[in-house]
Enzyme design. Structure first.
Site, PDB file in Angstrom:
ATOM      1  N   HIS A  24      18.373  28.103  27.544  1.00  0.00           N
ATOM      2  CA  HIS A  24      17.139  27.324  27.588  1.00  0.00           C
ATOM      3  C   HIS A  24      17.224  26.276  26.488  1.00  0.00           C
ATOM      4  CE1 HIS A  24      13.039  26.220  28.312  1.00  0.00           C
ATOM      5  NE2 HIS A  24      12.695  26.487  27.068  1.00  0.00           N
ATOM      6  N   HIS A  36       9.452  21.724  24.783  1.00  0.00           N
ATOM      7  CA  HIS A  36      10.294  22.196  25.889  1.00  0.00           C
ATOM      8  C   HIS A  36       9.464  22.295  27.158  1.00  0.00           C
ATOM      9  CE1 HIS A  36       8.958  26.582  26.058  1.00  0.00           C
ATOM     10  NE2 HIS A  36       8.227  26.049  25.094  1.00  0.00           N
ATOM     11  N   CYS A 111      15.548  22.215  32.045  1.00  0.00           N
ATOM     12  CA  CYS A 111      15.207  22.093  30.628  1.00  0.00           C
ATOM     13  C   CYS A 111      16.274  21.338  29.827  1.00  0.00           C
ATOM     14  CB  CYS A 111      14.952  23.463  30.016  1.00  0.00           C
ATOM     15  SG  CYS A 111      16.354  24.619  30.142  1.00  0.00           S
TER      16      CYS A 111
END
Length: 145
Positions: A24, A36, A111
């Site tokens: 991530h 994020h 992401c």
């Protein structure tokens, strides 16, 4: 939460969080906060894809809250091959995205794409390329059987 690597994050750095079978990505904006993309319901990372028609939201959250018990590291992996925005501009760009909706796509708008777009003005995701390559190899092998 364990920091891997040589140094603590600095404002503007990309943070790679190891979630096991995927990473991530986020942008460190200082004061122990990151920006994020995450699920609308607060679900982490890719788990929201099936539950919210691919809709995500950009959040500014404490690094340790998002990292949890996972390992993470600073990974500005394209610094030698891409133009890096000045730190002040990275921070403004990241903060300007907070609370905006994001249409998530695993291979084209994930992401990592988000984080690299903020730092380099070029969305790129090595893990998306790797996933596509693996799928293609598996498909090819199935055809051979």
């Amino acid at each position: 939460m364990t920091l891997q690597g040589q140094r603590k994050p600095k404002a503007g750095d990309l943070i790679e969080i190891d979630r096991g079978f995927y990473k991530h990505w986020s942008v460190y904006v200082g004061d122990d906060y990151i920006v994020h993309i995450t699920g609308l319901t607060g679900m982490p990372d890719w788990s929201f894809v099936s539950s919210s028609n691919g809709q995500a939201i950009v959040k500014k959250e404490p690094l340790k809250h998002v990292v949890g018990k996972c390992n993470y590291r600073v990974n500005n992996k394209y610094d030698k091959t891409r133009q890096v925005y000045p730190v002040s501009e990275i921070i403004v760009r990241a903060n300007n995205e907070v609370d905006k909706l994001w249409t998530y796509h695993l291979f084209a708008k994930n992401c990592e794409h988000f984080a690299t777009e903020i730092r380099y003005n070029e969305a790129q995701s090595d893990q998306a390329y790797t996933a596509v390559a693996v799928i293609m190899v598996i498909g090819f092998l199935i055809l051979l059987i």
